[in-house]
Design a protein around this motif. Structure first.
Motif, PDB file in Angstrom:
ATOM      1  N   ALA A 124      12.811  17.259  21.765  1.00  0.00           N
ATOM      2  CA  ALA A 124      11.995  18.401  21.267  1.00  0.00           C
ATOM      3  C   ALA A 124      13.109  19.569  21.341  1.00  0.00           C
ATOM      4  CB  ALA A 124      10.843  18.985  21.525  1.00  0.00           C
ATOM      5  N   HIS A 125      13.271  20.548  20.257  1.00  0.00           N
ATOM      6  CA  HIS A 125      14.159  21.841  20.269  1.00  0.00           C
ATOM      7  C   HIS A 125      13.235  22.997  19.924  1.00  0.00           C
ATOM      8  CE1 HIS A 125      17.645  19.301  21.012  1.00  0.00           C
ATOM      9  NE2 HIS A 125      17.415  18.538  20.044  1.00  0.00           N
ATOM     10  N   SER A 126      11.877  22.635  19.993  1.00  0.00           N
ATOM     11  CA  SER A 126      10.828  23.817  19.455  1.00  0.00           C
ATOM     12  C   SER A 126       9.527  23.209  19.634  1.00  0.00           C
ATOM     13  CB  SER A 126      10.969  24.306  18.080  1.00  0.00           C
ATOM     14  OG  SER A 126      10.473  23.356  17.165  1.00  0.00           O
ATOM     15  N   ASP A 127       8.518  24.044  19.607  1.00  0.00           N
ATOM     16  CA  ASP A 127       6.990  23.333  19.578  1.00  0.00           C
ATOM     17  C   ASP A 127       7.035  22.412  18.456  1.00  0.00           C
ATOM     18  OD1 ASP A 127       6.863  24.987  21.764  1.00  0.00           O
ATOM     19  OD2 ASP A 127       5.388  26.557  20.641  1.00  0.00           O
ATOM     20  N   VAL A 128       6.494  21.303  18.539  1.00  0.00           N
ATOM     21  CA  VAL A 128       6.347  20.436  17.459  1.00  0.00           C
ATOM     22  C   VAL A 128       4.899  19.758  17.244  1.00  0.00           C
ATOM     23  CG1 VAL A 128       7.389  17.978  17.172  1.00  0.00           C
ATOM     24  CG2 VAL A 128       8.801  19.611  18.098  1.00  0.00           C
ATOM     25  N   VAL A 129       4.783  19.529  15.959  1.00  0.00           N
ATOM     26  CA  VAL A 129       3.296  18.771  15.709  1.00  0.00           C
ATOM     27  C   VAL A 129       3.721  17.476  15.163  1.00  0.00           C
ATOM     28  CG1 VAL A 129       1.272  18.867  14.309  1.00  0.00           C
ATOM     29  CG2 VAL A 129       2.274  20.901  15.115  1.00  0.00           C
ATOM     30  N   ILE A 130       3.097  16.384  15.773  1.00  0.00           N
ATOM     31  CA  ILE A 130       3.456  15.145  15.344  1.00  0.00           C
ATOM     32  C   ILE A 130       2.356  14.324  14.933  1.00  0.00           C
ATOM     33  CG2 ILE A 130       5.420  14.931  17.089  1.00  0.00           C
ATOM     34  CD1 ILE A 130       3.638  13.077  19.132  1.00  0.00           C
ATOM     35  N   GLU A 131       2.405  13.330  14.136  1.00  0.00           N
ATOM     36  CA  GLU A 131       1.229  12.848  13.718  1.00  0.00           C
ATOM     37  C   GLU A 131       1.606  11.115  14.290  1.00  0.00           C
ATOM     38  OE1 GLU A 131      -0.454  12.269   9.496  1.00  0.00           O
ATOM     39  OE2 GLU A 131       1.162  10.826   9.742  1.00  0.00           O
ATOM     40  N   ALA A 132       0.502  10.647  14.880  1.00  0.00           N
ATOM     41  CA  ALA A 132       0.733   9.467  15.746  1.00  0.00           C
ATOM     42  C   ALA A 132      -0.491   8.899  16.227  1.00  0.00           C
ATOM     43  CB  ALA A 132       1.559   9.570  17.136  1.00  0.00           C
ATOM     44  N   LYS A 190       5.484  10.344  13.025  1.00  0.00           N
ATOM     45  CA  LYS A 190       5.971  11.470  12.004  1.00  0.00           C
ATOM     46  C   LYS A 190       5.975  12.765  12.700  1.00  0.00           C
ATOM     47  CE  LYS A 190       5.782  12.573   7.019  1.00  0.00           C
ATOM     48  NZ  LYS A 190       4.977  12.354   5.798  1.00  0.00           N
ATOM     49  N   VAL A 191       7.318  13.669  12.545  1.00  0.00           N
ATOM     50  CA  VAL A 191       7.063  15.004  12.942  1.00  0.00           C
ATOM     51  C   VAL A 191       6.605  15.796  11.486  1.00  0.00           C
ATOM     52  CG1 VAL A 191       8.706  16.664  13.439  1.00  0.00           C
ATOM     53  CG2 VAL A 191       9.178  14.514  14.253  1.00  0.00           C
ATOM     54  N   LEU A 192       5.682  16.576  11.875  1.00  0.00           N
ATOM     55  CA  LEU A 192       4.868  17.371  10.863  1.00  0.00           C
ATOM     56  C   LEU A 192       5.615  18.742  10.621  1.00  0.00           C
ATOM     57  CD1 LEU A 192       1.191  16.291  11.218  1.00  0.00           C
ATOM     58  CD2 LEU A 192       2.788  15.283   9.575  1.00  0.00           C
ATOM     59  N   SER A 193       5.766  19.179  11.901  1.00  0.00           N
ATOM     60  CA  SER A 193       6.537  20.460  11.970  1.00  0.00           C
ATOM     61  C   SER A 193       7.309  20.639  13.345  1.00  0.00           C
ATOM     62  CB  SER A 193       5.474  21.574  11.938  1.00  0.00           C
ATOM     63  OG  SER A 193       4.821  21.825  12.943  1.00  0.00           O
TER      64      SER A 193
END
Length: 341
Positions: A81-89, A48-51
């Motif tokens: 990615a097109h920005s900094d990304v926070v993912i849930e994994a 999941k992409v959180l932000s």
């Protein structure tokens, strides 16, 4: 441009180039995200992409439906990615223990086990070994730049040529060659080990081993690895095929069942013909599991084979048999045809 990827809940961080998938960047950084096919077909790498902002390269709709993507779902093997990304994994401990290497090999033996299955063994150069976990796979590097993935059917403890189970797919770029012109002593290059489909040895839960067709290959490696380790974990293998001939190492499985008190074997045939004189279990292999084990809440499941079998098994086991979602481990055998659907 380079972006920062943060994995939750671990807090691990790594950099990702704008033309690089999040999974590729994680592998480069030694961060153990789960994965299987690496091409958007099996959903093993789903999280999941959180932000942050990502887009996805072409992938199978069933692996990531549009409505799930709209809720933040992501296939990290296809995510840019097109920005900094926070993912849930969910990270996989030990997935980067052995470095991925490119190696030459020589075809040692080729044995036809069924009309459409060849067991091939590969001999590595002198003084070379491949360290891997039982259940992982290698990718053959073909001359046109394409790759083909095959699970290792031999356990890591075996000081013998690496074994692969190859099913013929008519028209297949690699398998047509295997079943026609390839011969012993031919040279093949591969890269490996890959994949996060391997037994979690920090658990003593009973294991359901679920295979269809040549999905038996990594399951064989897992059983033989645990046997070599002296493991007493309960294992039940459900192996499915359309016809009895599809269970091309049925005799070996019966030998395991006779020799190992903690191992049980249930062969299942979905389309037996009168001439087969089949008197065993019939139907879909994952439904045989559900009939025998309606409560899987205390089990781990290791499933390998056709994507439709793997997907059906996970959905039914989790929804109807109380299997914890994070105790289903899978390797879906995707083909070029699967990728083009």
């Amino acid at each position: 441009m380079t972006f920062q990827i943060t994995v939750q809940p671990s807090g691990h961080q790594f950099s990702c180039e704008e033309d690089e998938t999040i999974l590729a960047a994680a592998m480069r950084a030694g961060v153990g995200l789960p994965y299987g096919c690496k091409n958007g077909a099996c959903s093993s790498c789903k999280g999941k992409v959180l932000s942050g902002e990502v887009t996805h390269k072409p992938h199978q709709e069933r692996a990531l439906p549009k409505e799930e993507e709209a809720r933040g779902g992501s296939l990290f093997c296809c995510a840019l990615a097109h920005s900094d990304v926070v993912i849930e994994a969910r990270e996989v401990a030990g997935s980067d223990d052995y470095p991925i290497r490119k190696m030459p090999s020589r075809v040692a033996t080729m044995e036809k086990m069924a009309p459409d299955v060849i067991v091939m063994t590969l001999q590595l150069p002198a003084n070379e070994t491949l360290k891997f976990r039982a259940g992982q796979y290698i990718e053959f590097l073909l001359k046109d730049g394409k790759r083909r993935s095959y699970s290792l059917a031999s356990p890591p403890e075996q000081d013998q040529p690496l074994a692969l189970h190859i099913r013929h797919l008519p028209g297949g770029l690699f398998t047509d060659q295997v079943f026609s012109t390839m011969k012993e002593r031919d040279i093949l290059r591969f890269e490996g080990p890959m994949g996060t489909f391997f037994v979690r040895e920090d658990s003593d839960k009973p294991m359901v081993l679920l295979a269809s067709g040549t999905g038996f290959a990594p399951i064989k490696a897992i059983v033989e690895h645990l046997r070599a380790q002296g493991s007493t974990r309960q294992m039940t293998l459900y192996w499915g095929g359309r016809r009895p001939q599809d269970l091309y190492l049925d005799a070996l499985c019966r030998e395991w069942a006779a020799a190992l008190p903690n191992f049980h074997y249930v062969p299942v045939i979905s389309a037996p013909q009168p001439e087969d004189s089949w008197a065993g279990r019939t139907g879909y292999v994952h439904q045989a599991v559900m009939a025998d084990l309606p409560d899987l809440s205390g089990h781990q499941v290791y499933a390998c084979g056709a994507p439709v079998m793997v997907e059906s098994a996970k959905a039914d086991f989790v929804e109807r048999c109380r299997l914890p979602d994070d105790e289903f481990y899978a390797d879906a055998f995707t083909t070029e045809a699967d990728l083009n659907k």
